[in-house]
Structures are given as C-alpha cells and as structure tokens.
Design a protein around this motif. Structure first.
Motif, PDB file in Angstrom:
ATOM      1  N   LYS A 200      -8.095  23.684  10.242  1.00  0.00           N
ATOM      2  CA  LYS A 200      -8.247  24.024   8.828  1.00  0.00           C
ATOM      3  C   LYS A 200      -9.441  24.958   8.620  1.00  0.00           C
ATOM      4  O   LYS A 200      -9.369  25.914   7.844  1.00  0.00           O
ATOM      5  CB  LYS A 200      -8.426  22.753   7.995  1.00  0.00           C
ATOM      6  CG  LYS A 200      -7.159  21.946   7.769  1.00  0.00           C
ATOM      7  CD  LYS A 200      -7.407  20.819   6.787  1.00  0.00           C
ATOM      8  CE  LYS A 200      -6.115  20.089   6.427  1.00  0.00           C
ATOM      9  NZ  LYS A 200      -5.614  19.282   7.520  1.00  0.00           N
ATOM     10  N   ARG A 201     -10.540  24.692   9.306  1.00  0.00           N
ATOM     11  CA  ARG A 201     -11.739  25.524   9.167  1.00  0.00           C
ATOM     12  C   ARG A 201     -11.492  26.949   9.670  1.00  0.00           C
ATOM     13  O   ARG A 201     -12.151  27.901   9.228  1.00  0.00           O
ATOM     14  CB  ARG A 201     -12.900  24.903   9.950  1.00  0.00           C
ATOM     15  CG  ARG A 201     -13.515  23.656   9.296  1.00  0.00           C
ATOM     16  CD  ARG A 201     -14.393  24.051   8.110  1.00  0.00           C
ATOM     17  NE  ARG A 201     -15.137  22.941   7.549  1.00  0.00           N
ATOM     18  CZ  ARG A 201     -16.453  22.774   7.683  1.00  0.00           C
ATOM     19  NH1 ARG A 201     -17.177  23.639   8.382  1.00  0.00           N
ATOM     20  NH2 ARG A 201     -17.054  21.748   7.113  1.00  0.00           N
ATOM     21  N   ARG A 203      -8.805  28.730   9.189  1.00  0.00           N
ATOM     22  CA  ARG A 203      -8.012  29.554   8.262  1.00  0.00           C
ATOM     23  C   ARG A 203      -8.435  29.395   6.802  1.00  0.00           C
ATOM     24  O   ARG A 203      -7.946  30.134   5.942  1.00  0.00           O
ATOM     25  CB  ARG A 203      -6.524  29.230   8.410  1.00  0.00           C
ATOM     26  CG  ARG A 203      -6.158  27.788   8.162  1.00  0.00           C
ATOM     27  CD  ARG A 203      -4.672  27.537   8.417  1.00  0.00           C
ATOM     28  NE  ARG A 203      -4.295  26.154   8.255  1.00  0.00           N
ATOM     29  CZ  ARG A 203      -4.023  25.568   7.092  1.00  0.00           C
ATOM     30  NH1 ARG A 203      -4.065  26.280   5.980  1.00  0.00           N
ATOM     31  NH2 ARG A 203      -3.700  24.304   7.036  1.00  0.00           N
ATOM     32  N   LEU A 204      -9.315  28.427   6.525  1.00  0.00           N
ATOM     33  CA  LEU A 204      -9.767  28.194   5.156  1.00  0.00           C
ATOM     34  C   LEU A 204     -11.292  28.174   5.103  1.00  0.00           C
ATOM     35  O   LEU A 204     -11.957  27.992   6.118  1.00  0.00           O
ATOM     36  CB  LEU A 204      -9.243  26.839   4.646  1.00  0.00           C
ATOM     37  CG  LEU A 204      -7.723  26.629   4.601  1.00  0.00           C
ATOM     38  CD1 LEU A 204      -7.418  25.168   4.301  1.00  0.00           C
ATOM     39  CD2 LEU A 204      -7.069  27.535   3.573  1.00  0.00           C
ATOM     40  N   SER A 205     -11.845  28.331   3.919  1.00  0.00           N
ATOM     41  CA  SER A 205     -13.285  28.159   3.758  1.00  0.00           C
ATOM     42  C   SER A 205     -13.624  26.686   3.958  1.00  0.00           C
ATOM     43  O   SER A 205     -12.747  25.814   3.816  1.00  0.00           O
ATOM     44  CB  SER A 205     -13.717  28.606   2.367  1.00  0.00           C
ATOM     45  OG  SER A 205     -13.272  27.670   1.392  1.00  0.00           O
ATOM     46  N   GLU A 208     -12.508  24.691   0.914  1.00  0.00           N
ATOM     47  CA  GLU A 208     -11.053  24.554   0.810  1.00  0.00           C
ATOM     48  C   GLU A 208     -10.532  23.561   1.838  1.00  0.00           C
ATOM     49  O   GLU A 208      -9.653  22.742   1.540  1.00  0.00           O
ATOM     50  CB  GLU A 208     -10.389  25.910   1.001  1.00  0.00           C
ATOM     51  CG  GLU A 208     -10.595  26.886  -0.147  1.00  0.00           C
ATOM     52  CD  GLU A 208     -10.088  28.281   0.184  1.00  0.00           C
ATOM     53  OE1 GLU A 208      -9.631  28.964  -0.737  1.00  0.00           O
ATOM     54  OE2 GLU A 208     -10.159  28.690   1.376  1.00  0.00           O
ATOM     55  N   ALA A 209     -11.050  23.640   3.051  1.00  0.00           N
ATOM     56  CA  ALA A 209     -10.631  22.706   4.092  1.00  0.00           C
ATOM     57  C   ALA A 209     -10.954  21.270   3.692  1.00  0.00           C
ATOM     58  O   ALA A 209     -10.156  20.346   3.910  1.00  0.00           O
ATOM     59  CB  ALA A 209     -11.316  23.051   5.419  1.00  0.00           C
ATOM     60  N   HIS A 212      -8.412  20.060   1.134  1.00  0.00           N
ATOM     61  CA  HIS A 212      -7.140  19.744   1.785  1.00  0.00           C
ATOM     62  C   HIS A 212      -7.226  18.390   2.480  1.00  0.00           C
ATOM     63  O   HIS A 212      -6.299  17.572   2.407  1.00  0.00           O
ATOM     64  CB  HIS A 212      -6.780  20.829   2.801  1.00  0.00           C
ATOM     65  CG  HIS A 212      -6.069  21.995   2.210  1.00  0.00           C
ATOM     66  ND1 HIS A 212      -4.712  22.174   2.321  1.00  0.00           N
ATOM     67  CD2 HIS A 212      -6.525  23.058   1.484  1.00  0.00           C
ATOM     68  CE1 HIS A 212      -4.349  23.290   1.701  1.00  0.00           C
ATOM     69  NE2 HIS A 212      -5.435  23.846   1.188  1.00  0.00           N
TER      70      HIS A 212
END
Length: 318
Positions: A200-201, A203-205, A208-209, A212
């Motif tokens: 997750k880290r 592809r996302l900030s 945001e991670a 999620h």
C-alpha cells in the motif's frame, strides 16, 4: 470446453460432491461439499462466485471465490482444482480464471478479486507432492496477473495455551476519534515488515495507506469499540491493539508498535492484551496470521503460546 459460473438450479452442493474425492487427494487446502454448504449459508460463498470448466458435460476444473457476508464482490480465490488427468493443469486453470475475471470486471467496475490464498502444511517445500500442487496453481495465478507471492504463518490460540497475565508497562485507551486513529496507523506503518502495508505504501501516500488499512478493520466483523491505542505510562504513544473477528472466529486483527518503541517487547504485551480481551468475551479459539518475514511478530505469537497450525501462500497483483 465451457467455462461458466454456477447457478441456483445447478444444485451446487451436488456439483461439489462430484469432484470432492479428486480435490482431497492433493496436499493443498480445498473446499469440500460440507464447507461449501456452510459458507453458502453464511453468504461467504455464492453460486455466482463459483466457476467450473465443463468438457462434454463433465466437470474438469473449478474455482471458488470467498467474500464477506454483506459484500457485493468476491475478494479471495479460496480453492482451485483441475482434474489430474488434464494434460496442462496450469493452462486449463488459467483459462478458467481468465473467464471468471472478465465477468467480475464487467460486473464490478474493473475490480478484480484481491488475491489467491492457498492453505498448506508447515514445511510444505520438503514434500514433492505439495510442491507440485503449488506449482501448477501458481502458474495459473501468474497467467491471471497474480505474480506477487507472500507466505504467511497461521497461528491459533485455545484455552489449552493458557491466558496471559496482564503487564502494567503499557496503558490501553479507547480512542473514538477516527482521524486520530488514522494517524496511529500512519505512524506504525513507517518501517513496517508487513507485506500488505508495504504494498500500500508503494502506491499510496502514508495517510491514504493508513485510511485503507483502517477501513479494512472497520469492515471486518469485529467491533470498533474493542480497539485500543497503547501508551507508555509517561504518555508517549507506543502502538495499537485491534481485537477483531472473521466470519468464523475471534481474530487478533491488527497490532503494531511505533518505530521509536520497537525492540522493547511491546508487541507481545499488546498481543497478550488482545488475547485477554477476546477471552473476556468468551472466545474459545482465536486465530491470527503474520508474514514469514515478520520475525518479531512470529516470535511474539510463539512466546504467547499461540500454535503455528499451517502456512498460507498468498498470490496477488504486484
């Protein structure tokens, strides 16, 4: 060859009984007719999430996806089988997965199931039959785009493991503010050894991670009121404890320690608090998983009396 999902008029339990004897011959977790019937009642399996390949009316492959009881789409491929007489088992399975994925994308706005989960015996690599069973399934999953692999250890607590005593080195506090809770998730995610957090880290900030990750546990059957933020007696943040649940059992859910507090044995203290929390609600079985590469967490489970009962291989998109 015909690839299709089941329908109510297929009498799916009887369909499963036709092939159950073949599935049980491989040392990989499988969905029996008994389990399929039970999970149909829970709505974690659905006929439309179950796909078969037919050759002149004979079932030669099947794929069973799992989802949450109140969910609208399948999340995990839980069982993949092909007839052992098939000349190219990986190829046949890949065609079945491809047909199902195209249908799922049409129905769910291009959203595919998140992973393929294989349940294996501990030390499976030492067994030639297990290696062969994994190899063709992994080949089929790769053809469907699931090329990222992570191995996870499945742990279990029962009363025979003993109830851990309380430790007063940490303080556990309810935190109803979701924004504050997201910030705790974000801080714990820094330097995490957990594969899913790292994905997750990537592809996302970080924020945001964290959202999620928090949403995943909000969607789980456990109660938000069980969650606790963990502090040292001096008021410094230490970590997070989330007793949770699956559709089947009480579950450890999530626990973490902020980077500056790691290496102090806090993971085990938090785990023990989660265990006691579930025991106080009457739990007779508590399940948990952690990545093989997350050595500190695996060590905490073992020291707390949890038994490593099986291994799971999780295949997903990169």
């Amino acid at each position: 060859m015909n690839f299709r999902s089941l329908h109510i008029d297929d009498l799916p339990v009887e369909v499963f009984q036709q092939v159950d004897v073949f599935i049980a011959q491989e040392p990989v977790g499988f969905v029996s007719a008994k389990r399929y019937r039970a999970d149909l009642a829970r709505r974690t399996f659905r006929p439309e999430w179950t796909w078969i390949a037919e050759d002149e009316g004979r079932i030669v492959a099947r794929a069973v996806w799992w989802g949450r009881p109140d969910g609208t789409r399948p999340l995990l491929l839980d069982c993949l089988w092909t007839d052992s007489s098939a000349r190219d088992r990986a190829g046949l399975a890949a065609r079945l997965l491809g047909a199902a994925h195209r249908c799922f994308q049409e129905q769910h706005g291009d959203q595919l199931p998140e992973a393929f989960r294989m349940t294996l015996q501990n030390g499976w690599r030492a067994d030639p039959a297990s290696r062969e069973a994994v190899a063709w399934r992994q080949g089929a999953a790769a053809a469907a785009g699931f090329t990222h692999a992570v191995e996870r250890l499945q742990f279990e607590w029962t009363p025979a493991c003993g109830v851990p005593e309380a430790d007063d080195r940490l303080i556990f506090v309810a935190e109803p503010d979701d924004d504050k809770m997201v910030e705790v998730f974000r801080r714990i995610g820094d330097g995490s050894l957990d594969d899913e957090t790292r994905k997750k880290r990537a592809r996302l900030s970080p924020g945001e991670a964290a959202r999620h990750e928090m949403q995943f546990y909000l969607d789980a059957p456990g109660e938000r009121g069980w969650w606790r933020v963990v502090y040292q007696p001096d008021g410094l943040l230490a970590g997070l404890a989330i007793p949770s649940a699956t559709a089947y059992n009480a579950n450890v859910g999530y626990l973490g320690v902020v980077p500056e507090m790691r290496g102090r044995g806090y993971a085990r203290i938090i785990l023990d608090a989660i265990t006691r929390s579930h025991v106080n609600r009457g739990a007779e079985q508590i399940t948990a998983t952690t990545d093989v590469g997350n050595f500190p967490m695996a060590t905490a489970f073992r020291k707390s009396g949890y038994r490593n009962v099986e291994t799971r291989l999780l295949l997903s998109a990169p």
